[in-house]
Design a protein around this motif. Structure first.
Motif, PDB file in Angstrom:
ATOM      1  N   ASN A  50       0.801  -1.221   0.000  1.00 16.15           N
ATOM      2  CA  ASN A  50       0.000   0.000   0.000  1.00 16.15           C
ATOM      3  C   ASN A  50       0.835   1.272   0.000  1.00 16.15           C
ATOM      4  O   ASN A  50       0.292   2.368   0.176  1.00 16.15           O
ATOM      5  CB  ASN A  50      -0.934   0.020   1.216  1.00 16.15           C
ATOM      6  CG  ASN A  50      -2.023  -1.036   1.130  1.00 16.15           C
ATOM      7  OD1 ASN A  50      -2.490  -1.369   0.038  1.00 16.15           O
ATOM      8  ND2 ASN A  50      -2.410  -1.578   2.268  1.00 16.15           N
ATOM      9  N   THR A  78      -1.969   4.118   0.218  1.00 20.82           N
ATOM     10  CA  THR A  78      -3.350   3.645   0.294  1.00 20.82           C
ATOM     11  C   THR A  78      -3.682   3.324   1.745  1.00 20.82           C
ATOM     12  O   THR A  78      -2.933   2.604   2.406  1.00 20.82           O
ATOM     13  CB  THR A  78      -3.556   2.396  -0.575  1.00 20.82           C
ATOM     14  OG1 THR A  78      -3.296   2.734  -1.942  1.00 20.82           O
ATOM     15  CG2 THR A  78      -4.982   1.885  -0.459  1.00 20.82           C
ATOM     16  N   GLU A  80      -6.341   1.652   4.330  1.00 20.99           N
ATOM     17  CA  GLU A  80      -7.456   0.711   4.439  1.00 20.99           C
ATOM     18  C   GLU A  80      -7.813   0.529   5.911  1.00 20.99           C
ATOM     19  O   GLU A  80      -6.948   0.200   6.726  1.00 20.99           O
ATOM     20  CB  GLU A  80      -7.072  -0.650   3.838  1.00 20.99           C
ATOM     21  CG  GLU A  80      -6.794  -0.621   2.342  1.00 20.99           C
ATOM     22  CD  GLU A  80      -6.394  -1.988   1.801  1.00 20.99           C
ATOM     23  OE1 GLU A  80      -5.958  -2.829   2.617  1.00 20.99           O
ATOM     24  OE2 GLU A  80      -6.511  -2.206   0.591  1.00 20.99           O
ATOM     25  N   THR A  85     -11.681   2.831   2.194  1.00 22.18           N
ATOM     26  CA  THR A  85     -10.393   2.667   1.518  1.00 22.18           C
ATOM     27  C   THR A  85     -10.135   3.930   0.713  1.00 22.18           C
ATOM     28  O   THR A  85     -10.974   4.342  -0.091  1.00 22.18           O
ATOM     29  CB  THR A  85     -10.400   1.446   0.584  1.00 22.18           C
ATOM     30  OG1 THR A  85     -10.703   0.281   1.349  1.00 22.18           O
ATOM     31  CG2 THR A  85      -9.053   1.272  -0.080  1.00 22.18           C
ATOM     32  N   SER A  86      -8.983   4.550   0.940  1.00 21.21           N
ATOM     33  CA  SER A  86      -8.662   5.793   0.244  1.00 21.21           C
ATOM     34  C   SER A  86      -7.193   5.781  -0.165  1.00 21.21           C
ATOM     35  O   SER A  86      -6.389   4.988   0.331  1.00 21.21           O
ATOM     36  CB  SER A  86      -8.949   7.010   1.128  1.00 21.21           C
ATOM     37  OG  SER A  86      -8.099   7.011   2.255  1.00 21.21           O
ATOM     38  N   ASN A  87      -6.853   6.692  -1.055  1.00 19.41           N
ATOM     39  CA  ASN A  87      -5.485   6.796  -1.565  1.00 19.41           C
ATOM     40  C   ASN A  87      -5.060   8.262  -1.558  1.00 19.41           C
ATOM     41  O   ASN A  87      -5.834   9.146  -1.928  1.00 19.41           O
ATOM     42  CB  ASN A  87      -5.387   6.226  -2.978  1.00 19.41           C
ATOM     43  CG  ASN A  87      -4.004   6.404  -3.583  1.00 19.41           C
ATOM     44  OD1 ASN A  87      -3.764   7.358  -4.301  1.00 19.41           O
ATOM     45  ND2 ASN A  87      -3.098   5.492  -3.282  1.00 19.41           N
ATOM     46  N   ASN A 128     -11.965   5.436  -2.515  1.00 18.42           N
ATOM     47  CA  ASN A 128     -12.259   4.274  -3.350  1.00 18.42           C
ATOM     48  C   ASN A 128     -13.565   3.582  -2.963  1.00 18.42           C
ATOM     49  O   ASN A 128     -14.373   3.232  -3.820  1.00 18.42           O
ATOM     50  CB  ASN A 128     -11.103   3.271  -3.277  1.00 18.42           C
ATOM     51  CG  ASN A 128      -9.804   3.870  -3.787  1.00 18.42           C
ATOM     52  OD1 ASN A 128      -9.798   4.621  -4.753  1.00 18.42           O
ATOM     53  ND2 ASN A 128      -8.703   3.547  -3.129  1.00 18.42           N
TER      54      ASN A 128
END
Length: 231
Positions: A50, A78, A80, A85-87, A128
């Motif tokens: 990630n 990333t 989680e 879930t995001s980036n 996401n």
């Protein structure tokens, strides 16, 4: 006549004074630019799927104790957790100074320092997927909802206190580490979302507090020398 003869006598320098002057140890401190890379960020991508990132470091010896310092980097992280879930991805720059608290002897060039940095980051966030909080999950946990929302043009700035050390391993090559304690000054957040990870700042704790760590290998480029008399 006696007075004239005394006036023509040349002053003599005592040999003891010359011997004392010759016995005073003198060393030359090297001044120049040190450049390198943060191995912690560089290698993290090999074991953390990630994360991808790199940080270049540099410092310049300003005088006997002070060094001008800067870091330039890029991160793609990333996040989680149980709900989303995001980036986050972007670049950052930090600039400031280090103060060397270690008193070197002769040709030693080690550093035990404390310093200050001002950092600025420009980045984007992407949401996401997420889960809606259900206080009574009678029918079980809700599935993640795809979002695919991207937020561009985000930025943040902060101040950090840095403490660390650098040790000379062999000619012009140094290995060191540092720990950073950070507090946000500005934080441009996306509408309806938050900056969970800021490149260069790391995760946000309690809204404005962050920590960081680096492990660096640097190469010193000598530019000039200054004589130092050891008392």
């Amino acid at each position: 006549m006696l007075t004239l003869a005394q006036a023509q006598e040349k002053p003599t320098v005592k040999s003891d004074s010359l011997q004392i002057a010759d016995s005073i140890p003198v060393k030359k401190d090297r001044y120049g630019l040190r450049v390198g890379v943060d191995l912690f960020k560089f290698t993290r991508g090999f074991y953390d799927k990630n994360y991808k990132g790199i940080e270049l470091t540099a410092d310049f010896r300003w005088n006997k104790k002070y060094y001008l310092a800067a870091e330039l980097g890029n991160e793609n992280k990333t996040t989680e957790d149980d709900r989303l879930t995001s980036n986050s991805k972007g670049s950052y720059l930090k600039a400031g100074f280090d103060y060397n608290m270690y008193e070197n002897w002769l040709d030693m060039e080690n550093i035990i320092s404390i310093g200050l940095r001002y950092g600025f980051s420009s980045f984007s966030q992407e949401l996401n997927s997420y889960k809606i909080y259900n206080p009574n999950p009678y029918w079980g946990e809700l599935a993640a909802i795809p979002a695919n929302q991207e937020f561009n043009g985000l930025s943040a700035s902060w101040i950090e206190v840095v403490t660390g050390m650098k040790a000379k391993m062999f000619n012009n090559v140094f290995v060191g580490f540092s720990v950073q304690l950070k507090t946000l000054v500005t934080n441009k957040k996306p509408e309806g979302f938050d900056n969970l990870y800021i490149p260069g700042f790391n995760r946000t704790y309690n809204g404005s507090f962050g920590i960081g760590f680096n492990y660096s290998v640097t190469y010193f480029i000598p530019l000039y020398k200054k004589k130092v008399i050891i008392k």
